[in-house]
Design a protein around this motif. Structure first.
Motif, PDB file in Angstrom:
ATOM      1  N   ARG A   1      -7.292   0.779   5.591  1.00  0.00           N
ATOM      2  CA  ARG A   1      -6.399  -0.106   6.357  1.00  0.00           C
ATOM      3  C   ARG A   1      -5.944   0.584   7.631  1.00  0.00           C
ATOM      4  NH1 ARG A   1      -5.329  -4.568   8.400  1.00  0.00           N
ATOM      5  NH2 ARG A   1      -3.376  -5.616   7.898  1.00  0.00           N
TER       6      ARG A   1
ATOM      7  N   LEU B   1       0.833  -1.200   0.000  1.00  0.00           N
ATOM      8  CA  LEU B   1       0.000   0.000   0.000  1.00  0.00           C
ATOM      9  C   LEU B   1       0.871   1.255   0.000  1.00  0.00           C
ATOM     10  CD1 LEU B   1      -2.859  -1.029   2.420  1.00  0.00           C
ATOM     11  CD2 LEU B   1      -3.067  -0.470   0.000  1.00  0.00           C
TER      12      LEU B   1
ATOM     13  N   GLY C   1      -7.104  -2.187  -5.483  1.00  0.00           N
ATOM     14  CA  GLY C   1      -7.980  -3.347  -5.436  1.00  0.00           C
ATOM     15  C   GLY C   1      -7.242  -4.665  -5.510  1.00  0.00           C
TER      16      GLY C   1
ATOM     17  N   GLU D   1      -7.725   2.851  -0.036  1.00  0.00           N
ATOM     18  CA  GLU D   1      -7.397   1.585   0.619  1.00  0.00           C
ATOM     19  C   GLU D   1      -6.462   1.808   1.806  1.00  0.00           C
ATOM     20  OE1 GLU D   1      -6.614  -1.854  -2.063  1.00  0.00           O
ATOM     21  OE2 GLU D   1      -7.063  -0.381  -3.638  1.00  0.00           O
TER      22      GLU D   1
END
Length: 112
Positions: free
Chosen positions: A71, A28, A107, A67
């Motif tokens: 997270r 990430l 994704g 995302e």
């Protein structure tokens, strides 16, 4: 390249180092540059607080910000963690390409 710097604060340097490592392992973020000691002055629930914290600047794709925010909500001990995505308007093109290469597509599957 659409790269951003995401600033996150946390309760201490040790927690923030583990958090950063998790995000890098999950792709990430390509990396995180941490400041072990910052002082945060803020208003929370009607009172002014003056607390030590740590801060990290994460480098990632802009498309991964949602995302990364999600997270962070899972991992962070604060009710409302500081997560700010700042645009990168330029820089070393080789470094920016490296950030993109070391992060996953939005994704994508991660190893949690």
């Amino acid at each position: 390249m659409d790269v951003v710097e995401v600033v996150v604060t946390g309760p201490d340097a040790e927690w923030l180092a583990g958090y950063t490592r998790t995000l890098v392992e999950e792709r990430l973020a390509a990396c995180g540059h941490q400041l072990a000691a910052v002082r945060s002055v803020y208003r929370w629930e009607g009172a002014v607080h003056d607390e030590p914290e740590a801060r990290v600047a994460l480098h990632t794709r802009a498309a991964l910000v949602p995302e990364l925010v999600a997270r962070t909500a899972e991992l962070h001990p604060y009710d409302v963690p500081c997560v700010l995505a700042l645009p990168v308007s330029g820089g070393n093109e080789d470094y920016l390409r490296w950030v993109v290469a070391e992060t996953r597509e939005p994704g994508g599957v991660t190893a949690r």
